[in-house]
Design an enzyme around this catalytic site. Sequence first.
Site, PDB file in Angstrom:
ATOM      1  N   HIS A   1      37.219  35.757  58.564  1.00  0.00           N
ATOM      2  CA  HIS A   1      36.925  34.496  57.873  1.00  0.00           C
ATOM      3  C   HIS A   1      35.854  33.668  58.545  1.00  0.00           C
ATOM      4  CE1 HIS A   1      39.794  33.045  60.896  1.00  0.00           C
ATOM      5  NE2 HIS A   1      39.269  31.845  60.734  1.00  0.00           N
TER       6      HIS A   1
HETATM    7  C1  UD1 Z   1      39.048  26.701  58.686  1.00  0.00           C
HETATM    8  C2  UD1 Z   1      38.572  26.262  60.052  1.00  0.00           C
HETATM    9  C3  UD1 Z   1      38.561  27.448  60.991  1.00  0.00           C
HETATM   10  C4  UD1 Z   1      39.902  28.144  61.007  1.00  0.00           C
HETATM   11  C5  UD1 Z   1      40.325  28.494  59.596  1.00  0.00           C
HETATM   12  C6  UD1 Z   1      41.724  29.048  59.623  1.00  0.00           C
HETATM   13  C7  UD1 Z   1      36.952  24.420  60.190  1.00  0.00           C
HETATM   14  C8  UD1 Z   1      35.536  24.070  60.418  1.00  0.00           C
HETATM   15  N1  UD1 Z   1      37.237  25.716  60.020  1.00  0.00           N
HETATM   16  O1  UD1 Z   1      38.078  27.601  58.175  1.00  0.00           O
HETATM   17  O2  UD1 Z   1      38.270  27.009  62.305  1.00  0.00           O
HETATM   18  O3  UD1 Z   1      39.815  29.297  61.797  1.00  0.00           O
HETATM   19  O4  UD1 Z   1      40.305  27.314  58.784  1.00  0.00           O
HETATM   20  O5  UD1 Z   1      42.047  29.726  58.448  1.00  0.00           O
HETATM   21  O6  UD1 Z   1      37.782  23.551  60.184  1.00  0.00           O
HETATM   22  N2  UD1 Z   1      39.882  27.658  50.453  1.00  0.00           N
HETATM   23  C9  UD1 Z   1      40.723  27.888  49.397  1.00  0.00           C
HETATM   24  N3  UD1 Z   1      42.036  27.480  49.535  1.00  0.00           N
HETATM   25  C10 UD1 Z   1      42.520  26.853  50.629  1.00  0.00           C
HETATM   26  C11 UD1 Z   1      41.628  26.622  51.696  1.00  0.00           C
HETATM   27  C12 UD1 Z   1      40.306  27.035  51.584  1.00  0.00           C
HETATM   28  O7  UD1 Z   1      40.356  28.438  48.379  1.00  0.00           O
HETATM   29  O8  UD1 Z   1      43.713  26.524  50.673  1.00  0.00           O
HETATM   30  C13 UD1 Z   1      38.483  28.133  50.334  1.00  0.00           C
HETATM   31  C14 UD1 Z   1      37.525  27.094  49.743  1.00  0.00           C
HETATM   32  O9  UD1 Z   1      36.590  27.770  48.964  1.00  0.00           O
HETATM   33  C15 UD1 Z   1      36.840  26.538  50.974  1.00  0.00           C
HETATM   34  C16 UD1 Z   1      36.804  27.740  51.913  1.00  0.00           C
HETATM   35  O10 UD1 Z   1      38.001  28.460  51.640  1.00  0.00           O
HETATM   36  O11 UD1 Z   1      35.569  26.040  50.703  1.00  0.00           O
HETATM   37  C17 UD1 Z   1      36.744  27.367  53.369  1.00  0.00           C
HETATM   38  O12 UD1 Z   1      37.811  26.482  53.742  1.00  0.00           O
HETATM   39  P1  UD1 Z   1      37.619  25.491  55.014  1.00  0.00           P
HETATM   40  O13 UD1 Z   1      38.902  24.800  55.314  1.00  0.00           O
HETATM   41  O14 UD1 Z   1      36.423  24.643  54.851  1.00  0.00           O
HETATM   42  O15 UD1 Z   1      37.248  26.472  56.188  1.00  0.00           O
HETATM   43  P2  UD1 Z   1      37.927  27.838  56.621  1.00  0.00           P
HETATM   44  O16 UD1 Z   1      36.943  28.915  56.460  1.00  0.00           O
HETATM   45  O17 UD1 Z   1      39.245  27.964  55.960  1.00  0.00           O
HETATM   46  N1  UDP Z   2      48.177  34.668  59.313  1.00  0.00           N
HETATM   47  C1  UDP Z   2      49.122  34.765  58.302  1.00  0.00           C
HETATM   48  N2  UDP Z   2      48.813  35.447  57.158  1.00  0.00           N
HETATM   49  C2  UDP Z   2      47.609  36.065  56.979  1.00  0.00           C
HETATM   50  C3  UDP Z   2      46.644  35.962  58.016  1.00  0.00           C
HETATM   51  C4  UDP Z   2      46.958  35.245  59.157  1.00  0.00           C
HETATM   52  O1  UDP Z   2      50.229  34.242  58.447  1.00  0.00           O
HETATM   53  O2  UDP Z   2      47.394  36.675  55.925  1.00  0.00           O
HETATM   54  C5  UDP Z   2      48.500  33.898  60.536  1.00  0.00           C
HETATM   55  C6  UDP Z   2      48.314  34.660  61.830  1.00  0.00           C
HETATM   56  O3  UDP Z   2      49.475  35.368  62.172  1.00  0.00           O
HETATM   57  C7  UDP Z   2      48.023  33.553  62.816  1.00  0.00           C
HETATM   58  C8  UDP Z   2      47.275  32.540  61.988  1.00  0.00           C
HETATM   59  O4  UDP Z   2      47.568  32.837  60.630  1.00  0.00           O
HETATM   60  O5  UDP Z   2      49.235  32.968  63.266  1.00  0.00           O
HETATM   61  C9  UDP Z   2      45.787  32.670  62.255  1.00  0.00           C
HETATM   62  O6  UDP Z   2      45.102  31.897  61.368  1.00  0.00           O
HETATM   63  P1  UDP Z   2      43.560  32.113  61.027  1.00  0.00           P
HETATM   64  O7  UDP Z   2      43.159  33.483  61.394  1.00  0.00           O
HETATM   65  O8  UDP Z   2      43.398  31.653  59.636  1.00  0.00           O
HETATM   66  O9  UDP Z   2      42.846  31.020  61.948  1.00  0.00           O
HETATM   67  P2  UDP Z   2      42.305  31.001  63.445  1.00  0.00           P
HETATM   68  O10 UDP Z   2      43.405  31.393  64.356  1.00  0.00           O
HETATM   69  O11 UDP Z   2      41.118  31.915  63.507  1.00  0.00           O
HETATM   70  O12 UDP Z   2      41.868  29.581  63.623  1.00  0.00           O
END
Ligand code: UD1
Ligand code: UDP
Length: 363
Positions: free
Chosen positions: A205
């Site tokens: 991601h």
């Molecule tokens: C965010 C965090 C990242 C973290 C990740 C965990 C920031 C800058 N990034 O990244 O550090 O590792 O979360 O998963 O804070 N979206 C949906 N549904 C949701 C959430 C997001 O469809 O419930 C989609 C939207 O299109 C959105 C995109 O995902 O624009 C990105 O979501 P966003 O929260 O901005 O960043 P992440 O890539 O999720």
């Molecule tokens: N995770 C989950 N379901 C998934 C993918 C990840 O429950 O399909 C959990 C994973 O076990 C970990 C957390 O989400 O505890 C990690 O989140 P993510 O990778 O989104 O964010 P990051 O740690 O990179 O910020």
Amino acid sequence: MRIINVVGARPNLIKIAPLMRAYAERDGIEPLLVHTGQHYDDNMSDLFFRQLGIPEPDLNLGVGSGSHAVQTAEIIRTFEPVALEFEPDAVLVVGDVNSTIACGLVAAKLGVSLVHVEAGLRSFDRTMPEEINRVLTDAISDLLFCTEQSGVDNLRREGVAEEKIHLVGNLMIDTLLRNKARADASTVLTELGLSPSEYAVLTLHRPSNVDDPETLRRILEAVEVIQQDLPLIFPAHPRTRARLAEFGLMDRVGALENFRVLEPLGYLDFLKLLASARLVLTDSGGIQEETTILSVPCLTLRENTERPITVEMGGNQIVGNDPGRILAAYRGIVSGEAGSGGTPPLWDGHAARRIVEVLERAL
Ligand code: UD1
Ligand code: UDP
């Protein structure tokens, strides 16, 4: 002592669960929980509240998605009146997402003590949005809780006063150890027709991997080869699913017989899937830590990690996104050459208790 605890994104929920439980076991703290709404799909948010027994948030700011500026600004704008109304003694933020820095900034500007959990981690890569969030949040925090020694060392180097820094272990591992037996009972392997150790898991991601079509294509080249060997299970983050569609890559992915693109999984199914995997390929921060404890080999598809302990323990290799390098490391693992992890100091399931003890003393 009133503490506003902030969550916004999926990994924040996994970290806050044990802390909310630890507060409830003591008398001295009145915890409030504020969800910024940065993540909002059921399988990125509510599902984790249900599975992990996190109390309903006292408030959801409902900010949703947006550019960095828009999302961060919206959280700042909507969190300030909450902090003013509730008059907390402290605001506690976890991790490195936009919700972390946005609420941290509000607290610091209002003169409210700011507590950062998972402080001091550094990738030393300022192109990574999380690195900016980490550096800035740490610079304005009053109490900094670290998961590993590198975090303590980085904060000292940046001139943070010694008495603010506490090495306490890892909340994400508190959650893992508490839920391991429940996850073992998950039927996800049967549902997906998988046998233990006979498949691999992929998560992706990071914008640096998925927002650039060329990079994403290169990663898929490695995926194509690996899935000929081992079924490869891919619970796709919503950002990544959107990019695959936008770049017209869904058909290419759909044509791969042994590559399974799933919706994001709930915590218990995902933990079961990780624990039984032959190996994991990921760019996640938290998953590098979870595979370390589970002794499952991990290939990190990035050029660096802010969690060097996972590499030092032997189970995590940093391999970037070049297909040749990914495949060489993959072959090393399946031929039994790679290490498989271990238990870093204090990753023992008691980080939340240590944090609450320090909070009671310090605030
Ligand atoms: C965010 C965090 C990242 C973290 C990740 C965990 C920031 C800058 N990034 O990244 O550090 O590792 O979360 O998963 O804070 N979206 C949906 N549904 C949701 C959430 C997001 O469809 O419930 C989609 C939207 O299109 C959105 C995109 O995902 O624009 C990105 O979501 P966003 O929260 O901005 O960043 P992440 O890539 O999720
Ligand atoms: N995770 C989950 N379901 C998934 C993918 C990840 O429950 O399909 C959990 C994973 O076990 C970990 C957390 O989400 O505890 C990690 O989140 P993510 O990778 O989104 O964010 P990051 O740690 O990179 O910020």
